[in-house]
Design a protein around this motif. Structure first.
Motif, short mmCIF file in Angstrom:
data_model
loop_
_atom_site.label_atom_id
_atom_site.label_comp_id
_atom_site.label_asym_id
_atom_site.label_seq_id
_atom_site.Cartn_x
_atom_site.Cartn_y
_atom_site.Cartn_z
N GLU A 127 0.80 -1.23 0.00
CA GLU A 127 0.00 0.00 0.00
C GLU A 127 0.84 1.28 0.00
N LYS A 128 1.87 1.30 0.82
CA LYS A 128 2.64 2.55 0.93
C LYS A 128 3.38 2.85 -0.39
N GLN A 129 3.92 1.78 -1.02
CA GLN A 129 4.59 1.97 -2.31
C GLN A 129 3.59 2.43 -3.37
N ARG A 130 2.41 1.81 -3.36
CA ARG A 130 1.40 2.13 -4.37
C ARG A 130 0.94 3.59 -4.24
N LEU A 131 0.65 3.99 -3.00
CA LEU A 131 0.18 5.37 -2.80
C LEU A 131 1.29 6.37 -3.09
N THR A 132 2.53 6.02 -2.72
CA THR A 132 3.65 6.92 -3.02
C THR A 132 3.78 7.11 -4.53
N LEU A 133 3.72 5.99 -5.26
CA LEU A 133 3.82 6.05 -6.71
C LEU A 133 2.72 6.93 -7.30
N GLN A 134 1.50 6.72 -6.83
CA GLN A 134 0.37 7.47 -7.38
C GLN A 134 0.48 8.96 -7.06
N LEU A 135 0.86 9.27 -5.82
CA LEU A 135 0.96 10.68 -5.43
C LEU A 135 2.11 11.37 -6.17
N ARG A 136 3.15 10.62 -6.47
CA ARG A 136 4.30 11.21 -7.17
C ARG A 136 4.02 11.36 -8.68
N ILE A 137 3.57 10.27 -9.29
CA ILE A 137 3.40 10.29 -10.76
C ILE A 137 2.15 11.08 -11.15
N PHE A 138 1.04 10.77 -10.52
CA PHE A 138 -0.24 11.33 -10.98
C PHE A 138 -0.56 12.69 -10.35
N ASP A 139 -0.09 12.92 -9.15
CA ASP A 139 -0.39 14.19 -8.49
C ASP A 139 0.81 15.13 -8.45
N GLY A 140 1.97 14.61 -8.81
CA GLY A 140 3.17 15.46 -8.87
C GLY A 140 3.59 16.04 -7.53
N LEU A 141 3.32 15.31 -6.45
CA LEU A 141 3.69 15.84 -5.13
C LEU A 141 5.19 15.66 -4.87
N GLU A 142 5.72 16.57 -4.06
CA GLU A 142 7.12 16.45 -3.63
C GLU A 142 7.23 15.30 -2.63
N TYR A 143 8.44 14.74 -2.52
CA TYR A 143 8.63 13.64 -1.56
C TYR A 143 8.34 14.09 -0.13
N SER A 144 8.69 15.35 0.18
CA SER A 144 8.42 15.85 1.55
C SER A 144 6.91 15.89 1.81
N GLU A 145 6.13 16.23 0.79
CA GLU A 145 4.67 16.28 0.95
C GLU A 145 4.11 14.86 1.12
N ILE A 146 4.64 13.94 0.33
CA ILE A 146 4.18 12.54 0.43
C ILE A 146 4.48 12.00 1.82
N ALA A 147 5.67 12.33 2.32
CA ALA A 147 6.06 11.87 3.66
C ALA A 147 5.10 12.42 4.71
N ARG A 148 4.71 13.66 4.53
CA ARG A 148 3.79 14.29 5.49
C ARG A 148 2.41 13.60 5.45
N ILE A 149 2.00 13.22 4.25
CA ILE A 149 0.66 12.61 4.10
C ILE A 149 0.66 11.16 4.59
N LEU A 150 1.68 10.41 4.19
CA LEU A 150 1.67 8.96 4.48
C LEU A 150 2.45 8.61 5.74
N PHE A 161 9.18 4.94 -3.63
CA PHE A 161 8.92 5.20 -5.06
C PHE A 161 9.85 4.34 -5.92
N PHE A 162 11.13 4.32 -5.55
CA PHE A 162 12.10 3.55 -6.33
C PHE A 162 11.73 2.07 -6.33
N GLN A 163 11.37 1.54 -5.16
CA GLN A 163 11.02 0.12 -5.08
C GLN A 163 9.79 -0.19 -5.94
N ALA A 164 8.81 0.72 -5.90
CA ALA A 164 7.59 0.51 -6.69
C ALA A 164 7.89 0.50 -8.17
N ILE A 165 8.68 1.46 -8.62
CA ILE A 165 9.00 1.58 -10.05
C ILE A 165 9.84 0.39 -10.51
#
Lengths: 176, 186
Positions: A127-150, A161-165
């Motif tokens: 789940e965490k990899q999937r959501l990170t991938l989606q927030l990065r690729i589809f929403d264009g969020l910064e890693y710091s923002e993703i960290a804050r959310i997840l 993100f790297f592991q997911a890709i």
């Protein structure tokens, strides 16, 4: 006006400020929820509920996080709760939204099939990899923002993100 | 400079497609790719994958969906605002006050406070810092509220003041991240 200005204006009684926040984020939030729940009608309802929660919750928002990450956090929690309750997955819904082999000529079907396989593989990610991938690729969020959310650190989000890709590339290679 | 190993090169390839690679990493990757057919092949596979993923992001509903979405949401917001708008602005203050007062009272009333060695009393400089910190944490609570806390400085020790600040911040963070009410927090 940036988000913080709009939040302050809303808290001072300017309701139009909230309408502007809705215009800024409704598309992103709805599509993010859609990718989690897999059903457009559900995504619309859930997204509206997220904005209603934000509307009533803004008095308890003190700006320690940004409005954007706060809103995404509400949206992800709400969508995940919904999935847990309904117990259905995006992968089960996808076949309805994609054309079938009979609807497309052979040379056009192959890329559609590949995209569908990628979607299925995304659903299988932790789940965490999937959501990170989606927030990065589809929403264009910064890693710091993703960290804050997840939760976690920006470095951790980059690692997820790297592991997911990497996993997806390996799966894509197997399919090809 | 030492050449990259293939595992690191793969990370740099992902970063390059992710547009988060630094110029130095980019330069080292380019050098590596010139001499490594294995990583060049991996780069092509990632290029294909990123293209597919970026195409997927454009699958979204039609324009009418967004028009209906906005209309419907505005209607729901109007309903919500008619019942909730007037009462939201200071609704959390009683809860915050209750937390602070509970801590202050606990110092006086609980038996352990008598048996323990008395905490160092708060001097005026520290007290003003604590009040400022509380103001930050509970912003935009009226300053009068903190004046009342400051007036109770006989009960406030360094230890208690730190507890109040830490509890306050946890409380606010918890409210923000979980979008909960102060009732459920209590």
């Amino acid at each position: 006006m940036d988000d913080a200005d709009l939040v302050t204006a809303f808290r001072n009684g300017n309701r139009e400020a909230f309408a502007e926040l809705v215009r800024r984020y409704s598309r992103h939030i709805t599509l993010t929820i859609l990718r989690i729940v897999g059903d457009l009608e559900d995504a619309r309802d859930l997204s509206q509920e997220v904005f209603l929660k934000a509307y009533t919750g803004l008095p308890r928002f003190f700006g320690i996080s940004s409005f954007k990450t706060w809103l995404y956090t509400i949206a992800l929690n709400h969508a995940r709760d919904h999935v847990r309750k309904r117990r259905f997955t995006h992968a089960e819904q996808n076949p309805d939204t994609l054309p079938t082999p009979n609807e497309l000529p052979g040379e056009q079907w192959e890329p559609v099939l590949l995209t569908q396989k990628i979607r299925e593989e995304i659903e299988k990610l932790p789940e965490k990899q999937r959501l990170t991938l989606q927030l990065r690729i589809f929403d264009g969020l910064e890693y710091s923002e993703i960290a804050r959310i997840l939760g976690g650190t920006a470095g951790g989000a980059r690692g997820n993100f790297f592991q997911a890709i990497k996993t997806l590339r390996e799966k894509l290679k197997e399919i090809a | 400079m030492k050449d990259l190993d293939c595992a690191t090169a793969e990370e740099y390839i992902v970063r390059s497609f992710d547009k988060s690679i630094t110029p130095k990493e980019s330069w080292r990757l380019a050098n590596h790719l010139r001499n490594c057919p294995h990583c060049t092949q991996i780069e092509k596979e990632y290029a294909e994958l990123f293209n597919r993923l970026r195409e997927m992001r454009f699958l979204e509903p039609e324009t009418t969906f967004w028009t209906q979405f906005e209309t419907s949401l505005n209607h729901r917001l109007k309903q919500e605002s008619s019942k909730s708008f007037p009462r939201w602005s200071w609704g959390w203050v009683p809860a915050a006050a209750a937390i602070v007062l509970a801590v202050v009272c606990a110092v006086h009333l609980l038996p352990f406070s008598e048996t323990k060695e008395p905490d160092r009393p708060l001097d005026q400089t520290t007290l003003s810092l604590v009040v400022d910190e509380l103001s930050d944490v509970f912003n935009p609570c009226p300053r009068d509220f903190f004046s009342e806390v400051a007036a109770a400085n006989d009960a406030l020790s360094v230890q208690n003041a730190v507890s109040i600040c830490l509890n306050g911040e946890s409380y606010i963070l918890w409210l923000e991240m979980e979008n909960e009410t102060y009732d459920s927090f209590l």
